[in-house]
Design a protein around this motif. Sequence first.
Motif, PDB file in Angstrom:
ATOM      1  N   PRO A 222       0.809  -1.227   0.000  1.00  0.00           N
ATOM      2  CA  PRO A 222       0.000   0.000   0.000  1.00  0.00           C
ATOM      3  C   PRO A 222       0.837   1.271   0.000  1.00  0.00           C
ATOM      4  CG  PRO A 222      -0.904  -1.599   1.543  1.00  0.00           C
ATOM      5  CD  PRO A 222       0.392  -2.172   1.059  1.00  0.00           C
ATOM      6  N   ALA A 223       0.340   2.290  -0.692  1.00  0.00           N
ATOM      7  CA  ALA A 223       1.054   3.558  -0.815  1.00  0.00           C
ATOM      8  C   ALA A 223       1.277   4.214   0.545  1.00  0.00           C
ATOM      9  CB  ALA A 223       0.271   4.510  -1.719  1.00  0.00           C
ATOM     10  N   ALA A 224       0.437   3.888   1.542  1.00  0.00           N
ATOM     11  CA  ALA A 224       0.601   4.446   2.887  1.00  0.00           C
ATOM     12  C   ALA A 224       1.975   4.116   3.453  1.00  0.00           C
ATOM     13  CB  ALA A 224      -0.493   3.890   3.806  1.00  0.00           C
ATOM     14  N   LEU A 225       2.497   2.938   3.129  1.00  0.00           N
ATOM     15  CA  LEU A 225       3.812   2.543   3.632  1.00  0.00           C
ATOM     16  C   LEU A 225       4.925   3.344   2.977  1.00  0.00           C
ATOM     17  CD1 LEU A 225       3.382  -1.324   3.889  1.00  0.00           C
ATOM     18  CD2 LEU A 225       3.627   0.294   5.769  1.00  0.00           C
ATOM     19  N   SER A 226       4.820   3.586   1.676  1.00  0.00           N
ATOM     20  CA  SER A 226       5.827   4.409   0.993  1.00  0.00           C
ATOM     21  C   SER A 226       5.835   5.820   1.562  1.00  0.00           C
ATOM     22  CB  SER A 226       5.554   4.452  -0.514  1.00  0.00           C
ATOM     23  OG  SER A 226       5.745   3.184  -1.100  1.00  0.00           O
ATOM     24  N   LEU A 227       4.637   6.333   1.887  1.00  0.00           N
ATOM     25  CA  LEU A 227       4.530   7.657   2.502  1.00  0.00           C
ATOM     26  C   LEU A 227       5.223   7.665   3.861  1.00  0.00           C
ATOM     27  CD1 LEU A 227       3.295  10.536   2.408  1.00  0.00           C
ATOM     28  CD2 LEU A 227       1.250   9.558   3.489  1.00  0.00           C
ATOM     29  N   TYR A 228       5.036   6.609   4.618  1.00  0.00           N
ATOM     30  CA  TYR A 228       5.684   6.448   5.925  1.00  0.00           C
ATOM     31  C   TYR A 228       7.203   6.407   5.778  1.00  0.00           C
ATOM     32  CZ  TYR A 228       7.532   3.469   9.728  1.00  0.00           C
ATOM     33  OH  TYR A 228       8.295   2.919  10.738  1.00  0.00           O
ATOM     34  N   TRP A 229       7.699   5.605   4.836  1.00  0.00           N
ATOM     35  CA  TRP A 229       9.151   5.504   4.637  1.00  0.00           C
ATOM     36  C   TRP A 229       9.743   6.835   4.175  1.00  0.00           C
ATOM     37  CZ3 TRP A 229       7.878   0.495   1.622  1.00  0.00           C
ATOM     38  CH2 TRP A 229       7.816  -0.585   2.514  1.00  0.00           C
ATOM     39  N   PHE A 230       9.052   7.513   3.272  1.00  0.00           N
ATOM     40  CA  PHE A 230       9.544   8.794   2.760  1.00  0.00           C
ATOM     41  C   PHE A 230       9.615   9.839   3.880  1.00  0.00           C
ATOM     42  CE2 PHE A 230       8.473  12.937   0.626  1.00  0.00           C
ATOM     43  CZ  PHE A 230       9.714  13.116   0.030  1.00  0.00           C
ATOM     44  N   THR A 231       8.553   9.924   4.686  1.00  0.00           N
ATOM     45  CA  THR A 231       8.538  10.874   5.802  1.00  0.00           C
ATOM     46  C   THR A 231       9.635  10.549   6.809  1.00  0.00           C
ATOM     47  OG1 THR A 231       6.130  11.062   5.546  1.00  0.00           O
ATOM     48  CG2 THR A 231       7.087  11.925   7.578  1.00  0.00           C
ATOM     49  N   GLY A 232       9.801   9.262   7.100  1.00  0.00           N
ATOM     50  CA  GLY A 232      10.851   8.853   8.035  1.00  0.00           C
ATOM     51  C   GLY A 232      12.240   9.227   7.543  1.00  0.00           C
ATOM     52  N   SER A 233      12.476   9.067   6.243  1.00  0.00           N
ATOM     53  CA  SER A 233      13.779   9.417   5.677  1.00  0.00           C
ATOM     54  C   SER A 233      14.036  10.920   5.760  1.00  0.00           C
ATOM     55  CB  SER A 233      13.875   8.956   4.214  1.00  0.00           C
ATOM     56  OG  SER A 233      13.910   7.554   4.128  1.00  0.00           O
TER      57      SER A 233
END
Length: 261
Positions: A222-233
């Motif tokens: 899910p795109a929600a996880l990519s959003l999470y990883w991007f924000t974390g980075s």
Amino acid sequence: MKKRKHLLGLLLVILLGVGLAGCGMDRAPITSESEGVWDHFFVFPLSWLIIQTAHILQGSYGLAIMAMTVVIRLFLFPLFLKQHKSSKAMQTLRPEIEKLREKYDQKNPEEQKKMQQEMMSLYQNSGINPVAGCLPLLVQMPILMAFYFAIIRTEEIATHSFLWMDLGSPDPYMIMPLLAGLGMFLQMQLSTRHMSTEMAAQMKLMYYVMPIMIVGAGFALPAALSLYWFTGSLFMMAQTWLIHRNERKTERSDQTVSEAD
């Protein structure tokens, strides 16, 4: 060689975590009635916090994920800082440790025992606990993984969109996975910039493997996880920059005091 094996082991653990989320672990919606210590005391509270944060942010689950990512990273910051300081202290001892390794025959059990005793004395005299750098990581991982699964298993997230994405489906344009991979690459570049040449060389494999893993997982999850990883980075890049800036200020201040004396 041993250090490379440790790095490869870490990569495998991270890959396993990502793979389990996509392939085998329970992805049923999380609720207050979910049973088990992991679900009830770790995943559900974070899922509830995401929902409450979304309500505060006028129903935007995308903004809620980003806000909660920042809050969790801020909460974990003291642990990260302790881990960073321990790692830096170990780097200062690296030349002495290498001398001990050259001094003793690693294949001889007796000499290996003597080397370990001298290493322990070196750590004690320097006030360094070699295990201290691992403990913060062990505390951080369950929290980050619980948040990871809270995103996957919060039913409300799957039914909402953010920007151009349906949060419950892979990004149709693959933009967010690519941004997440780029963010991870830049984060690792920044975090290793102040490492010794030897340490940076050992981390080189992770420069490319980790971003590729993030992009690959983002294409399928899910795109929600990519959003999470991007924000974390993004957060980790800002955090690393601030830590290094403060360290440079401290070094300049110490140098000024030394020159004045």
